[in-house]
Design a protein around this motif. Structure first.
Motif, short mmCIF file in Angstrom:
data_model
loop_
_atom_site.label_atom_id
_atom_site.label_comp_id
_atom_site.label_asym_id
_atom_site.label_seq_id
_atom_site.Cartn_x
_atom_site.Cartn_y
_atom_site.Cartn_z
N VAL A 164 0.86 -1.18 0.00
CA VAL A 164 0.00 0.00 0.00
C VAL A 164 0.89 1.23 0.00
O VAL A 164 1.86 1.31 0.77
N PHE A 165 0.57 2.20 -0.86
CA PHE A 165 1.37 3.41 -0.98
C PHE A 165 0.46 4.62 -0.77
O PHE A 165 -0.51 4.81 -1.50
N VAL A 166 0.79 5.46 0.23
CA VAL A 166 0.03 6.67 0.51
C VAL A 166 0.98 7.85 0.68
O VAL A 166 2.19 7.68 0.88
N THR A 167 0.41 9.05 0.61
CA THR A 167 1.18 10.28 0.79
C THR A 167 0.67 11.02 2.01
O THR A 167 -0.53 11.29 2.12
N SER A 168 1.56 11.34 2.94
CA SER A 168 1.18 12.10 4.13
C SER A 168 2.44 12.74 4.71
O SER A 168 3.38 12.02 5.07
#
Length: 496
Positions: A164-168
């Motif tokens: 899973v790849f997210v931006t934060s």
């Protein structure tokens, strides 16, 4: 203010060793071609060497080598189990993380508001991509956060997802609930990769949101140069836990990073770690005091608004990075581009990004009190002018909700396949029902409006033409403002 000016960048062990070597009588019949003296001893040339004896090798660091020690020190500073220097920016870290955590032709769960480098990683491995869509703060025209329950739903629905790849945080400082997302990922047995490019400063003050490492992410990528005092292109990749094949990850770091890593850049990273380790607590205490004072002084603005913690709890926003200076125009006639132009022309202040109804500025520990005072004075001058002109917002919602809306993907071809198809160029208003053959994105922040293989609908074609007409920096169009589409392919009706 005088004491603040006395703070200077300390020199880390790598920089000290390079300086000593540069001052010695050693002469190199090796790269680089300037031979450490043609550019002048006072510049970076004296530090710019190659992998000579005693200076280690970034791609094969020795157990007690100076680069191994420097990376171990960075890991200790950030509380990571393992940390790698990146001299090709966070892009190299994103590509390495995706490649190291998935297999060719595998599956990736990707936040749609991710930087283009994440899409490039998916294309290189021919991954099947499933998207997570952020919530939208409609009246502001910015993305909210990814909901943890959406992550759980996608992982349950698609059992083949490998990472899973997210931006934060986002470019505007919005943070999702990384801890909740990490727990969900780990329940499903998949690693969580967090692009925290704009949050390298998080661990050093409780004033800022929780660092993704502490929140439980498996791989975290940070652009040190964005929010900390380090040279452009310098970044870090951290890894922890047992869900990541670390040997595979390391091998891809060697693939995506230059085989001739810059010692000047690595020394800058080491200097930054020296600063954080030796002076970080005091520097960040003073910085956050200056930053908070600036925020307090902006509370009386009438036609401009400095976004802050009031966003927390809304549309997936778990936290907000108050170092990010997002200045929203309440006046309908004043766009983000107009606000940016005014600040540049009238106050000689250059902002990081303009979009829709706001501008975004990046503050850092290097900003002094007079810098904040200068921005404060400019904003109050403009605010007073708007007030005297009788400006008032009209129909904001209907106008601004479209500015940053992320459309649901209508992919008729896999991303990687669309990039390999023959292409042709068409006018934006003639692109309806064609398949995009390239990325289209505003830069910054580099989030695609459309991805190769996706159907172009009438609304998107209008948005593309309107953005170009407003003078926004829309990458992916040719010199005549045309769109690249897959040759001889047309899709009518919706696609999955």
């Amino acid at each position: 203010m005088g004491e603040e000016r006395e703070v200077s960048m300390p020199k880390g062990p790598l920089h000290q060793k390079l300086s000593a070597y540069g001052a010695s009588d050693f002469y190199g019949f090796h790269m680089p071609g300037h031979k450490r003296h043609m550019g002048g001893a006072s510049g970076p040339y004296g530090l710019d060497i190659t992998e000579i004896h005693g200076f280690d090798d970034l791609h094969h660091p020795q157990e007690h080598g100076i680069l191994a020690q420097a990376q171990a020190r960075a890991a200790a500073v950030y509380g990571a189990e393992e940390t790698h220097f990146l001299v090709n920016g966070s892009t190299a870290g994103v590509l390495s993380a995706i490649s190291g955590c998935t297999r060719p032709d595998g599956e990736l769960l990707l936040a749609r508001n991710s930087h283009r480098s994440a899409y490039h990683g998916a294309a290189l491995l021919r991954l099947k991509v499933h998207y997570l869509y952020p919530q939208i703060l409609v009246e502001l025209g910015i993305n909210g956060g990814i909901l943890p329950e959406d992550v759980d739903k996608s992982l349950t629905m698609h059992e083949g997802i490998e990472a899973v790849f997210v931006t934060s945080p986002t470019y505007e400082g919005v943070c999702l609930d990384v801890k909740a997302v990490a727990e969900i990922c780990h329940c499903h047995g998949v690693p969580l990769i967090v692009d925290q490019a704009h949050g390298a400063h998080f661990p050093f003050s409780a004033y800022f949101p929780e660092d993704a490492l502490r929140a439980g992410a498996d791989v975290v990528i940070q652009s040190v140069h964005k929010t900390l005092p380090s040279l452009t292109q310098t970044a870090l990749l951290h890894v922890q836990g047992d869900l990541v094949d670390r040997e595979r990850l390391r091998s891809y770091l060697s693939v995506y990073q230059s085989s001739s890593p810059s010692y000047v850049l690595m020394a800058s990273l080491d200097d930054c770690m020296e600063l954080l380790e030796k002076k970080g607590e005091a520097l960040f205490a003073a910085y956050t005091e200056r930053l908070e004072q600036f925020r307090v002084e902006c509370r009386d603005l009438r036609n401009l608004r400095l976004l802050g913690k009031e966003l927390v709890g809304r549309e997936g926003v778990s936290d907000f990075d108050r170092s990010r200076l997002v200045i929203f125009s309440e006046e309908e006639a004043l766009t983000g581009a107009g606000l940016s132009r005014w600040l540049r022309a009238q106050a000689h202040l250059e902002m990081e990004m303009a979009a829709g109804a706001y501008v975004t500025g990046i503050s850092s520990v290097a900003d002094q009190r007079e810098n904040f005072e200068r921005l404060d004075a400019a904003l109050h001058t403009l605010d007073k002018t708007l007030q005297e002109d009788g400006g008032s917002p009209q129909n904001q919602k209907s106008k601004r909700e479209k500015s940053r809306q992320i459309r649901k993907a209508q992919a008729a071809l896999p991303l990687w396949q669309a990039l390999e198809e023959d292409r042709e160029w068409v006018e934006a208003d003639k692109g309806e029902n064609r398949l995009s053959a390239s990325y289209l994105y505003l830069y910054p922040p580099g989030i695609p409006l459309v991805v190769p293989g996706e159907r172009l609908d009438a609304g998107l074609c209008r948005e593309i033409k309107a953005a170009a007409g407003r003078g926004q920096r829309l990458h992916g169009l040719d010199g005549q403002g045309r769109i690249a589409v897959v040759r001889d392919r047309r899709v009518t009706g919706p696609v999955e």
